[in-house]
Design an enzyme around this catalytic site. Structure first.
Site, short mmCIF file in Angstrom:
data_model
loop_
_atom_site.label_atom_id
_atom_site.label_comp_id
_atom_site.label_asym_id
_atom_site.label_seq_id
_atom_site.Cartn_x
_atom_site.Cartn_y
_atom_site.Cartn_z
CG ASP A 161 -38.97 35.17 -87.20
OD1 ASP A 161 -39.75 34.21 -87.24
OD2 ASP A 161 -38.78 35.95 -88.15
CD1 TRP A 162 -41.72 28.73 -85.62
CD2 TRP A 162 -41.93 30.78 -84.78
NE1 TRP A 162 -42.92 28.79 -84.92
CE2 TRP A 162 -43.07 30.04 -84.40
CE3 TRP A 162 -41.84 32.10 -84.35
CZ2 TRP A 162 -44.10 30.56 -83.63
CZ3 TRP A 162 -42.86 32.65 -83.59
CH2 TRP A 162 -43.97 31.87 -83.23
#
Length: 775
Positions: free
Chosen positions: A274-275
């Site tokens: 995920d970012w």
């Protein structure tokens, strides 16, 4: 001299006739392409191209990021090896990109489809696959390659801020719906990224919270949906979550990303973070988390230095690079697809409108108030949300759409008359409230504050009761990334309670009916007030065509057939996880953010999953807790009769059949649910019942019958035994319960099942024991 210059030219040009050509992706073997890559190129490929403001920009990075403006991320191109950049874009309710572009008069709006909770409420895998096909087409035609969806974390607690993106409290529903979504999207030749792997069940301190969960609860509840999706739909990629699980970041957890996901489940695709997820780039590489998004210079530097200093085996890096290249080979960008930037948005609007009606759940319908009778035309429309309808949640789950159809507009489009005076009062109030709220600075991506419910005088309500045929009250809730909901958001506000009481009192005194529409993304409290209105329709958040979809159901154009994919408790404290969830903890969170508290705040730094496997109906039904609406519940405009249940066994496969007849006056669809109850002699501590299969009938006309077939493998009756690290089926007689909900069992069958044991790796263990709930 000429010879020297010639040798220099050969060294400089990669396509020189003086030597062999450089391998090209798609034309040479992957091993040859990887062998031709420099260490720096490999490090670039496993690290994304960053985000503006978070990393230094080169010309190639700036150009790459702009391939599809507004997309979440891209991969790094290596043109000399024929490796293009590919585009990664949000999200679960539809593609999220910028709707407008500098110097371009064209628009790039996408369709906002129903939220995940609504899609799950359809219990219709074919419908969800069809929605996925429409979403995937927009991904393809707008030039993206991988959709960062679906999200299928478990609804562990009603207050999780991202429950609107997720599907259910049950892993079978979550896994089956996610698999259908993936199949639909990927039928377009684009990829998906199922997320968030794993145990991302709260937003509070999500990047540092340690989810402390028993291996059994992990295997049976929190990983099972992902396992189903991986095995039944083969997603191109998996996205690791932000949180720790039992002391280790998920993206740095080899047991999770390799041992379970790849070795046990057979996943062949790529894993991305995920970012900004995770801390240690080398640990992420070694764990099998192939790509780090959106990518930071320090990650690139750590990987290069790690290989140079012997801290990271280049063979591990090569393995991860190979998985990324295997993904790129499948993409439209690699294949040279000429995208149009013109998907059929009109056709997709029709898809979202129809699909939304099938996921709306009719919670109450006393006296068959719905569908509205032909003589009902004048509608008194109450509630701010009636005029400002909520299409979906905020954050990466949001979609930049061209419009949102309000309930006001939907009713007008369906031919109903709405009082203009009342409309004007609400619209003036909303304008003033939005101007006031706009002055409160919000962080990027944070959920917007909603206007408080407007107070109406008794005389104003009385006036509406005297001249309208029916009252509609809409209650709205929104949520999104970064923040969990508050308890006050679960309960009705004083203003909402006053509105509900005042409208019901005035309209009932005039002999008229009241309908409540719930425009919500997750569970709210209903037990204290549900006796007041005549009908309640849980419309969820239906996307951009929401108002039209609700009007289709209210008018009878569509018959509701949704069922709840989660339990509505009587009160928040009844949820088994309520003692282990960050409830209204802003003060503690602030201290953590300031660094004044660390590693000591329960449900902020760590969360103990003490309810264990008893999530949702597994808890409520096993412990005899009263609920407001049970799991799997939902009414229809018609009625159904179940008959002639039967079960057959063949080589470890249980096949259950039942006849479902429409015994009412309207056409409709029914969701049939199959639960299993273990024998009393079972050694494992088991819930009273567990969902094992479900199916939805086709639309049945009055008097029409369909035969529903449900299949369960005997191995799927297993529980996870931590002592032996095995899936264990206790031998004996199992009850097979055919139900319209978890508490409306229509038929009971039995089957004798042989004992079965299947070994797994002994991984994902708790570092410290926790007290877990048992029957």
């Amino acid at each position: 001299m000429k010879k020297h210059l010639l040798s220099m030219a050969c060294a400089i040009t990669v396509l020189s006739a003086c030597g062999p050509k450089v391998p090209q992706l798609g034309k040479s073997s992957l091993d040859d392409v990887i062998a031709a890559m420099t260490l720096e190129e490999k490090a670039h490929l496993v690290v994304g191209t960053g985000m503006a403001g978070f990393s230094g920009d080169s010309a190639v990075i700036g150009e790459t990021r702009n391939l599809v403006p507004g997309a979440a991320g891209t991969t790094y191109p290596i043109e000399r090896l024929g490796i293009p950049a590919v585009v990664l874009a949000d999200g679960p309710a539809g593609l999220r990109i910028n709707p407008t572009r500098d110097g371009d008069s064209a628009t790039y709006y996408c369709t906002h489809f129903p939220i995940g909770t609504l899609l799950a409420s359809t219990w219709n895998q074919d419908l969800v696959e069809n929605v996925g096909k429409a979403i995937g087409n927009e991904v393809l035609e707008y030039g993206a390659d991988v959709l960062l969806a679906p999200a299928l974390n478990i609804h562990r607690n009603p207050l999780c801020g991202r429950n609107f993106e997720y599907y259910s409290e049950d892993p079978v529903v979550s896994g089956k719906i996610a698999a259908a979504y993936v199949r639909g999207v990927q039928s377009n030749g684009v990829g998906t990224s199922i997320k968030h792997f794993a145990v991302n069940n709260q937003e509070t301190n999500r990047m540092a919270n340690d989810a402390q969960v028993s291996p059994r609860a992990l295997r049976e509840i929190y990983l099972k949906g992902f396992e189903i999706a991986v095995k039944e739909s083969q997603p191109w990629t998996v996205m690791s979550s932000y949180n720790y699980v039992n002391g280790t970041y998920t993206s740095e957890n080899k047991e999770l990303q390799t041992t379970v996901l790849r070795d046990e489940w057979g996943f062949k695709g790529m894993v991305m973070t995920d970012w900004f997820g995770g801390k240690d780039a080398i640990a992420q590489m070694e764990a099998g988390n192939d790509m780090l998004q959106p990518g930071l210079p320090k990650q690139y530097e750590a990987i290069v230095k790690g290989v140079q200093e012997g801290k990271l085996d280049e063979a591990v890096l090569n393995r991860n690079v190979k998985r990324i290249l295997e993904m790129i080979l499948q993409t439209p960008h690699f294949k040279g697809y000429k995208f149009s930037n013109k998907p059929n948005l009109k056709a997709h609007a029709a898809v979202t409108r129809q699909s939304a009606t099938e996921g709306m759940v009719l919670l109450k319908n006393d006296g068959e108030v719905l569908p509205l009778a032909s003589g009902v035309n004048k509608v008194a429309l109450f509630g701010c949300t009636s005029y400002d309808f909520i299409a979906g949640g905020t954050g990466s789950g949001n979609v930049n759409r061209a419009y949102t159809v309000s309930l006001l507009d939907g009713l007008k489009n369906a031919g109903y008359s709405v009082d203009e005076g009342l409309k004007n009062v609400y619209e003036q109030y909303l304008t003033a409230e939005k101007e006031r709220l706009a002055q409160t600075k919000k962080e990027w991506f944070m959920p917007d504050s909603r206007p408080a419910e407007m107070a109406l005088t008794a005389s104003a309500i009385q006036e509406q009761a005297s001249k309208s045929d029916v009252a509609l009250i809409t209650l709205g809730r929104t949520s999104g990334e970064f923040l969990d909901r508050q308890q006050a958001d679960f309960n009705l506000s004083k203003e909402e309670q006053a509105l509900l009481q005042g409208v019901c009192k005035a309209f009932h005194a005039a002999g008229k009916k009241v309908v409540v529409v719930l425009n919500i993304g997750g569970v709210i409290e209903t037990a204290s007030w549900k006796a007041q209105p005549d009908a309640i329709l849980c419309a969820w958040q239906a996307g951009q065509e929401g108002g039209n979809s609700v009007a289709d159901v209210l008018s009878g154009k569509a018959s509701p057939s949704g069922k709840l994919p989660m339990t509505f408790p009587v009160k928040f404290e009844d949820a088994a996880s309520s003692d282990n969830f960050p409830i209204d903890m802003k003060a503690n969170i602030d201290l953590v953010n300031k660094g004044e508290k660390k590693n000591e705040v329960k449900n902020v730094d760590y969360t103990r999953y003490e309810e264990d496997i008893y999530v949702g109906y597994r808890y409520f039904d096993s412990f005899g807790k009263q609920v407001s609406y049970p799991f799997g519940y939902g009414l229809s405009y018609t009625t159904f009769e179940y008959a002639n249940p039967a079960v057959k066994q063949d080589d470890g496969l249980l096949t259950v059949t039942v006849e479902v007849k429409n015994t009412g006056k309207f056409a409709g669809k029914e969701v049939v649910q199959l639960y299993a109850a273990a024998p009393n002699s079972a050694k494992m501590n088991k819930p009273e019942k567990e969902l094992k299969a479900f199916a939805k009938t086709r639309e049945l006309k009055p008097g029409e019958t369909a035969v529903v077939t449900l299949q369960v493998k005997a191995a799927d009756l297993a529980s996870y035994d931590e002592a032996s690290a095995s899936w264990v089926v206790d031998g004996g007689t199992y009850k097979l319960l055919i139900g319209a909900s978890s508490r409306d069992i229509k038929a009971e069958l039995s089957a004798d099942v042989a004992a079965l044991t299947q070994k797994t790796n002994n991984v994902l263990k708790l570092r410290e024991s926790i007290t877990t709930l048992k029957r």
